[in-house]
Write an enzyme that holds these catalytic residues in place. Structure first.
Site, PDB file in Angstrom:
ATOM      1  N   GLN A   1       0.833  -1.215   0.000  1.00 49.16           N
ATOM      2  CA  GLN A   1       0.000   0.000   0.000  1.00 49.16           C
ATOM      3  C   GLN A   1       0.865   1.262   0.000  1.00 49.16           C
ATOM      4  OE1 GLN A   1      -3.181   0.650  -0.346  1.00 49.16           O
ATOM      5  NE2 GLN A   1      -3.753  -1.492  -0.572  1.00 49.16           N
ATOM      6  N   SER A   2       2.016   1.204  -0.656  1.00 48.31           N
ATOM      7  CA  SER A   2       2.948   2.336  -0.623  1.00 48.31           C
ATOM      8  C   SER A   2       2.344   3.632  -1.173  1.00 48.31           C
ATOM      9  CB  SER A   2       4.186   1.963  -1.444  1.00 48.31           C
ATOM     10  OG  SER A   2       5.007   3.101  -1.616  1.00 48.31           O
ATOM     11  N   ASN A   3       2.344   4.678  -0.337  1.00 50.56           N
ATOM     12  CA  ASN A   3       1.936   6.012  -0.797  1.00 50.56           C
ATOM     13  C   ASN A   3       2.998   6.590  -1.708  1.00 50.56           C
ATOM     14  OD1 ASN A   3      -0.454   6.386   0.894  1.00 50.56           O
ATOM     15  ND2 ASN A   3       1.005   6.306   2.575  1.00 50.56           N
TER      16      ASN A   3
END
Ligand SMILES: Cc1ncc(COP(=O)(O)O)c(C=O)c1O
Length: 354
Positions: A87-89
């Protein structure tokens, strides 16, 4: 200067001499949150709304990418590669920045398997980022070597790849938060005395420490870890600060002992905590501001606890830097919905005087 770099420069300050491309909607607003402050006895608490930097739904990484992309364009790269957790921003915002500059983008993600393209994964897809996935492996070293291998393949095909490390946390990227602190110093008078923010790969924290030292020398900058130990944070933050200070050619001495961070508000990276979930609900219901369960919920939980324990001085103006991450909320629906249904935190039952 390269003609692609739409740099903002005022020759008076070293910071303004470093090329950057415009990607973030800044300055971001600062909002006072009196009801939340009252629950923990703080006289004044503000939230710096870096969740509103605009790029791909906002967040801290937009500020860093402004400097990274100046370098990417200067080198004439045609494809940007980066790495991150599922879920890397940072990965999403890098993809959006690449698209905004007409570049191709490839991302190596790692972590537990997933069944739905929710949250940031959906945004990666929409932005057309090509993804390679290391299932059940989010070790930074493995992600980085998978990225380097991919870059090598691309070079053999005649492409010009640029690789951005995890979180975009480099000395150059951290300048985005030196700039953010200059911005904040002009927004709150007298300047904030205590600044609290989430720490992952340490670039935001490093930039904030250096920026505070330059523009608000009295301010205490406090990091709340979402993944690393405080010892690791001190080591990595010091490296980045030293690199950034070198780029700005400013005289700056800092020791590991002067770096204040707390590593007791997370258990495992990416796994929500009870106190983080409670902070999300308090902030939403008392102030109408949303936080996420991986970064800002945990760092707000840290701030509230430090205030309750008087580790923060209740009389001094305190700022929480909202570093974004809101798309992640939708990947944690199950973990949040039951608590949200069962919990009553309401300010509507009280008459507010402010
Ligand atoms: C929403 C959010 N907040 C805070 C951080 C931490 O920033 P840094 O990696 O620069 O320490 C991140 C990093 O990924 C993030 O995505």
């Amino acid at each position: 200067m390269n003609s692609h770099v739409d740099s903002v420069s005022s020759p008076h300050e070293p910071l303004d001499r470093i090329p950057r491309v415009l990607l973030a909607d800044i300055p971001t607003p600062v909002q006072e949150v009196p009801r939340l402050a009252r629950t923990v006895g703080l006289t004044s608490l503000f939230i710096k709304r870096d969740d509103q930097t605009g790029l791909a739904m906002g967040g801290n990484k937009a500020r860093k990418l402004e400097y990274d992309f100046a370098e990417i364009l200067k080198q004439g790269s045609d494809v940007v590669l980066t790495v991150g957790g599922t879920q890397s921003n940072h990965a999403v915002m890098t993809a959006a920045a690449a698209r905004r500059k007409g570049l191709d983008v490839k991302i190596v993600l790692g972590g537990p398997g997933f069944t739905e393209y929710q949250g940031n994964l959906l945004l990666d897809l929409l932005l057309g980022a090509e993804i390679r996935y290391l299932k059940n492996n989010d070790r930074n070293e493995d992600l980085a070597s998978a990225m380097e291998e991919w870059a090598e393949e691309l070079r053999r095909e005649g492409r010009r790849p640029y690789t951005l490390p995890v979180g975009g946390s480099t000395g150059i990227g951290a300048l985005g938060y030196v700039r953010a602190m200059r911005e904040l110093a002009a927004q709150i008078r007298p300047g904030p005395s205590q600044i609290v923010l989430a720490v992952g790969s340490c670039g935001t924290f490093a930039g904030a420490i250096l920026g505070a030292r330059l523009y608000m020398p009295e301010a205490r900058v406090i990091g709340i870890s979402v993944s690393r130990s405080s010892t690791e944070i001190a080591r990595r933050t010091l490296e980045i600060v030293t690199e950034s200070a070198g780029i700005l050619q400013c005289d700056f001495t800092l020791t590991a002992a002067e770096i204040e961070s707390y590593d007791c508000y997370h258990q495992e990276y990416g796994v929500p905590t009870d106190s983080g979930r409670e902070a999300i609900l308090s902030c939403a219901r008392l102030e109408g501001i949303l936080l996420d369960p991986v970064y800002t919920g945990k760092s707000m939980a840290g701030l509230l606890d430090l205030a309750r324990r008087r580790i923060l001085n209740p009389a001094l103006p305190t700022v929480f830097v909202h570093t974004g991450g809101l798309p992640i909320l939708f990947a944690f629906e199950r973990s949040l919905r039951d608590l949200a249904r069962l919990t009553t935190i309401s300010s509507t039952t009280r008459r507010e005087s402010e």
